[in-house]
Design a protein around this motif. Structure first.
Motif, PDB file in Angstrom:
ATOM      1  N   LEU A  85       4.659  55.513 -36.825  1.00 22.21           N
ATOM      2  CA  LEU A  85       5.719  54.762 -37.525  1.00 22.21           C
ATOM      3  C   LEU A  85       5.291  54.495 -38.954  1.00 22.21           C
ATOM      4  CD1 LEU A  85       6.604  52.276 -34.640  1.00 22.21           C
ATOM      5  CD2 LEU A  85       8.066  54.122 -35.516  1.00 22.21           C
ATOM      6  N   LEU A  86       4.003  54.177 -39.123  1.00 23.87           N
ATOM      7  CA  LEU A  86       3.471  53.988 -40.480  1.00 23.87           C
ATOM      8  C   LEU A  86       3.019  55.343 -41.016  1.00 23.87           C
ATOM      9  CD1 LEU A  86       1.471  50.712 -39.961  1.00 23.87           C
ATOM     10  CD2 LEU A  86       2.907  51.116 -41.958  1.00 23.87           C
ATOM     11  N   PRO A  87       3.195  55.559 -42.327  1.00 23.22           N
ATOM     12  CA  PRO A  87       2.726  56.849 -42.864  1.00 23.22           C
ATOM     13  C   PRO A  87       1.200  56.953 -42.801  1.00 23.22           C
ATOM     14  CG  PRO A  87       3.852  55.509 -44.546  1.00 23.22           C
ATOM     15  CD  PRO A  87       3.796  54.692 -43.313  1.00 23.22           C
ATOM     16  N   TYR A  88       0.684  58.178 -42.772  1.00 26.52           N
ATOM     17  CA  TYR A  88      -0.771  58.377 -42.740  1.00 26.52           C
ATOM     18  C   TYR A  88      -1.388  58.146 -44.112  1.00 26.52           C
ATOM     19  CZ  TYR A  88       0.014  60.394 -38.158  1.00 26.52           C
ATOM     20  OH  TYR A  88       0.377  60.567 -36.856  1.00 26.52           O
ATOM     21  N   ASP A  89      -0.681  58.537 -45.156  1.00 25.81           N
ATOM     22  CA  ASP A  89      -1.194  58.423 -46.518  1.00 25.81           C
ATOM     23  C   ASP A  89      -1.425  56.945 -46.871  1.00 25.81           C
ATOM     24  OD1 ASP A  89      -1.423  59.549 -49.364  1.00 25.81           O
ATOM     25  OD2 ASP A  89       0.072  57.945 -49.549  1.00 25.81           O
ATOM     26  N   PRO A  90      -2.640  56.594 -47.327  1.00 25.66           N
ATOM     27  CA  PRO A  90      -2.953  55.176 -47.576  1.00 25.66           C
ATOM     28  C   PRO A  90      -2.003  54.510 -48.571  1.00 25.66           C
ATOM     29  CG  PRO A  90      -4.927  56.511 -47.734  1.00 25.66           C
ATOM     30  CD  PRO A  90      -3.779  57.459 -47.560  1.00 25.66           C
ATOM     31  N   TYR A  91      -1.608  55.241 -49.618  1.00 26.37           N
ATOM     32  CA  TYR A  91      -0.712  54.619 -50.601  1.00 26.37           C
ATOM     33  C   TYR A  91       0.660  54.340 -49.966  1.00 26.37           C
ATOM     34  CZ  TYR A  91       2.085  53.450 -54.554  1.00 26.37           C
ATOM     35  OH  TYR A  91       2.929  52.765 -55.381  1.00 26.37           O
ATOM     36  N   LYS A  92       1.188  55.345 -49.270  1.00 23.60           N
ATOM     37  CA  LYS A  92       2.509  55.168 -48.636  1.00 23.60           C
ATOM     38  C   LYS A  92       2.452  54.067 -47.574  1.00 23.60           C
ATOM     39  CE  LYS A  92       4.366  59.776 -49.385  1.00 23.60           C
ATOM     40  NZ  LYS A  92       4.430  61.099 -48.799  1.00 23.60           N
ATOM     41  N   ARG A  93       1.301  53.993 -46.900  1.00 16.32           N
ATOM     42  CA  ARG A  93       1.110  52.939 -45.886  1.00 16.32           C
ATOM     43  C   ARG A  93       1.172  51.568 -46.542  1.00 16.32           C
ATOM     44  NH1 ARG A  93      -1.077  54.585 -40.911  1.00 16.32           N
ATOM     45  NH2 ARG A  93      -2.125  52.877 -39.897  1.00 16.32           N
ATOM     46  N   SER A  94       0.513  51.458 -47.686  1.00 17.94           N
ATOM     47  CA  SER A  94       0.502  50.159 -48.396  1.00 17.94           C
ATOM     48  C   SER A  94       1.921  49.793 -48.835  1.00 17.94           C
ATOM     49  CB  SER A  94      -0.454  50.190 -49.590  1.00 17.94           C
ATOM     50  OG  SER A  94       0.178  50.825 -50.698  1.00 17.94           O
ATOM     51  N   GLN A  95       2.699  50.806 -49.223  1.00 17.24           N
ATOM     52  CA  GLN A  95       4.076  50.535 -49.661  1.00 17.24           C
ATOM     53  C   GLN A  95       4.935  50.087 -48.482  1.00 17.24           C
ATOM     54  OE1 GLN A  95       4.757  50.481 -53.130  1.00 17.24           O
ATOM     55  NE2 GLN A  95       2.582  50.544 -52.699  1.00 17.24           N
ATOM     56  N   ALA A  96       4.734  50.739 -47.341  1.00 16.14           N
ATOM     57  CA  ALA A  96       5.499  50.352 -46.144  1.00 16.14           C
ATOM     58  C   ALA A  96       5.165  48.910 -45.769  1.00 16.14           C
ATOM     59  CB  ALA A  96       5.181  51.303 -44.988  1.00 16.14           C
ATOM     60  N   ARG A  97       3.879  48.544 -45.832  1.00 11.93           N
ATOM     61  CA  ARG A  97       3.479  47.162 -45.497  1.00 11.93           C
ATOM     62  C   ARG A  97       4.036  46.182 -46.526  1.00 11.93           C
ATOM     63  NH1 ARG A  97      -2.133  49.029 -44.013  1.00 11.93           N
ATOM     64  NH2 ARG A  97      -2.088  49.222 -41.755  1.00 11.93           N
ATOM     65  N   PHE A  98       4.080  46.615 -47.784  1.00 13.56           N
ATOM     66  CA  PHE A  98       4.658  45.749 -48.831  1.00 13.56           C
ATOM     67  C   PHE A  98       6.104  45.405 -48.471  1.00 13.56           C
ATOM     68  CE2 PHE A  98       7.470  45.314 -52.439  1.00 13.56           C
ATOM     69  CZ  PHE A  98       6.857  44.318 -53.192  1.00 13.56           C
ATOM     70  N   TRP A  99       6.878  46.416 -48.067  1.00 12.84           N
ATOM     71  CA  TRP A  99       8.287  46.155 -47.767  1.00 12.84           C
ATOM     72  C   TRP A  99       8.444  45.373 -46.460  1.00 12.84           C
ATOM     73  CZ3 TRP A  99      11.617  45.816 -51.345  1.00 12.84           C
ATOM     74  CH2 TRP A  99      11.433  46.542 -52.517  1.00 12.84           C
ATOM     75  N   GLY A 100       7.545  45.598 -45.539  1.00 19.23           N
ATOM     76  CA  GLY A 100       7.558  44.779 -44.317  1.00 19.23           C
ATOM     77  C   GLY A 100       7.349  43.310 -44.668  1.00 19.23           C
ATOM     78  N   ASP A 101       6.443  43.081 -45.595  1.00 19.77           N
ATOM     79  CA  ASP A 101       6.145  41.712 -46.030  1.00 19.77           C
ATOM     80  C   ASP A 101       7.335  41.125 -46.802  1.00 19.77           C
ATOM     81  OD1 ASP A 101       4.166  39.566 -46.473  1.00 19.77           O
ATOM     82  OD2 ASP A 101       4.367  40.152 -48.580  1.00 19.77           O
ATOM     83  N   TYR A 102       7.960  41.947 -47.638  1.00 22.08           N
ATOM     84  CA  TYR A 102       9.155  41.477 -48.377  1.00 22.08           C
ATOM     85  C   TYR A 102      10.242  41.048 -47.385  1.00 22.08           C
ATOM     86  CZ  TYR A 102      13.379  41.407 -51.178  1.00 22.08           C
ATOM     87  OH  TYR A 102      14.567  41.004 -51.753  1.00 22.08           O
ATOM     88  N   ILE A 103      10.444  41.873 -46.375  1.00 16.08           N
ATOM     89  CA  ILE A 103      11.475  41.577 -45.372  1.00 16.08           C
ATOM     90  C   ILE A 103      11.136  40.261 -44.663  1.00 16.08           C
ATOM     91  CG2 ILE A 103      12.460  42.379 -43.163  1.00 16.08           C
ATOM     92  CD1 ILE A 103      11.943  45.310 -44.340  1.00 16.08           C
ATOM     93  N   ASP A 104       9.874  40.124 -44.270  1.00 18.31           N
ATOM     94  CA  ASP A 104       9.479  38.893 -43.562  1.00 18.31           C
ATOM     95  C   ASP A 104       9.671  37.655 -44.419  1.00 18.31           C
ATOM     96  OD1 ASP A 104       8.980  39.749 -41.075  1.00 18.31           O
ATOM     97  OD2 ASP A 104       6.808  39.539 -41.155  1.00 18.31           O
ATOM     98  N   LYS A 105       9.429  37.795 -45.702  1.00 17.53           N
ATOM     99  CA  LYS A 105       9.512  36.613 -46.572  1.00 17.53           C
ATOM    100  C   LYS A 105      10.932  36.271 -46.990  1.00 17.53           C
ATOM    101  CE  LYS A 105       4.849  36.720 -48.391  1.00 17.53           C
ATOM    102  NZ  LYS A 105       3.969  37.620 -49.111  1.00 17.53           N
ATOM    103  N   ASN A 106      11.851  37.231 -46.883  1.00 20.19           N
ATOM    104  CA  ASN A 106      13.181  36.997 -47.472  1.00 20.19           C
ATOM    105  C   ASN A 106      14.380  37.156 -46.543  1.00 20.19           C
ATOM    106  OD1 ASN A 106      12.552  36.668 -50.498  1.00 20.19           O
ATOM    107  ND2 ASN A 106      11.354  38.453 -49.884  1.00 20.19           N
ATOM    108  N   VAL A 107      14.340  38.107 -45.632  1.00 18.20           N
ATOM    109  CA  VAL A 107      15.590  38.507 -44.977  1.00 18.20           C
ATOM    110  C   VAL A 107      16.095  37.476 -43.962  1.00 18.20           C
ATOM    111  CG1 VAL A 107      16.697  40.276 -43.543  1.00 18.20           C
ATOM    112  CG2 VAL A 107      15.257  40.951 -45.461  1.00 18.20           C
ATOM    113  N   TYR A 108      15.200  36.956 -43.132  1.00 14.25           N
ATOM    114  CA  TYR A 108      15.658  36.002 -42.093  1.00 14.25           C
ATOM    115  C   TYR A 108      16.385  34.817 -42.741  1.00 14.25           C
ATOM    116  CZ  TYR A 108      15.473  32.484 -38.392  1.00 14.25           C
ATOM    117  OH  TYR A 108      15.809  31.509 -37.483  1.00 14.25           O
ATOM    118  N   ASN A 109      15.758  34.250 -43.758  1.00 14.68           N
ATOM    119  CA  ASN A 109      16.375  33.082 -44.415  1.00 14.68           C
ATOM    120  C   ASN A 109      17.674  33.450 -45.112  1.00 14.68           C
ATOM    121  OD1 ASN A 109      14.573  31.182 -43.606  1.00 14.68           O
ATOM    122  ND2 ASN A 109      13.208  31.482 -45.356  1.00 14.68           N
TER     123      ASN A 109
END
Ligand SMILES: N[C@@H](CCC(=O)N[C@@H](CS)C(=O)NCC(=O)O)C(=O)O
Length: 220
Positions: A85-109
């Motif tokens: 589900l997460l990309p293998y490439d470390p940079y792309k992985r970091s970007q996916a986690r960044f957006w996961g964190d953005y979603i957690d911090k903003n979307v529910y509220n």
């Protein structure tokens, strides 16, 4: 790995719980889903998540994993025979986690404030909701999924919240399709996936749940 040893402590209307169910379905893992009652949390939930006492909890071979995105990452690593589900490439992985964190911090509220809000305050919440989803829409761009050609981590993190769109639109009197057409197309694309379609409740069930919640909390 023994699939009978997988239990999910859940509440069907929880977007966080839906993430876990989508990830397990993506990996083809069968599991037992136990519904929690927040008025009387089970002793198993209190034992398995003593810190937050929240669902979802994944119990794998008797051991708990808590926090939905942490669980999704665990599922991805524990059942790595299927595409990641997460990309293998470390940079792309970091970007996916960044957006996961953005979603957690903003979307529910952003979602909850619109369907529980009233009057002028709700108008402000609607603006914030649209701002939040436009940022996500910009990130999606013209790609079929957030990670590119394949459904992945950011889609799993975000798509559950779209089961609340009908409730948001009805309570907030707004059209998400008018504001964020690419997001709405992406939702339709995700819903074609069995893992998503079977993990998301019907929007009208969510609406009924929201109505009951508002009545219980004197928010009408
Ligand atoms: N950050 C957590 C949030 C989980 C969460 O908010 N769970 C809610 C249901 S949507 C819950 O268990 N609430 C029970 C309570 O607050 O007592 C995650 O990602 O798993």
């Amino acid at each position: 790995m023994a699939e009978t040893n997988v239990i999910v402590l859940d509440l069907w209307a929880s977007s966080y719980g839906m993430r876990v169910k989508i990830a397990l379905a993506e990996k083809g893992i069968s599991y037992e889903c136990r519904q929690e009652d927040f008025e009387a949390k089970s002793s198993l939930l209190l034992e398995m998540n003593p810190v937050h006492k929240m669902i979802p909890v994944l119990i794998h071979n008797g051991k708990p994993i808590c926090e939905s995105l942490n669980i999704v990452q665990y599922i991805d690593e524990a059942w790595n025979h299927k595409p990641s589900l997460l990309p293998y490439d470390p940079y792309k992985r970091s970007q996916a986690r960044f957006w996961g964190d953005y979603i957690d911090k903003n979307v529910y509220n952003a979602v909850k404030r619109v369907w529980t809000g009233k009057g002028e305050e709700q108008e402000e919440c609607k603006k914030q909701f649209i701002e939040c989803w436009k940022i996500l829409e910009d990130e999606l761009g013209d790609k079929p999924y957030f990670g590119g050609e394949e459904f992945g981590y950011v889609d799993v993190a975000l798509v559950p919240f779209t089961s609340w769109f009908y409730t948001v639109e009805t309570n907030g009197k707004l059209s998400i399709e008018e504001e964020c057409p690419k997001i709405v197309d992406w939702v339709k694309r995700c819903m074609l996936k069995e893992s998503v379609a079977k993990s998301l409740p019907h929007p009208r069930q969510i609406y009924a749940f929201a109505l009951q919640y508002k009545q219980r909390h004197g928010l009408e």
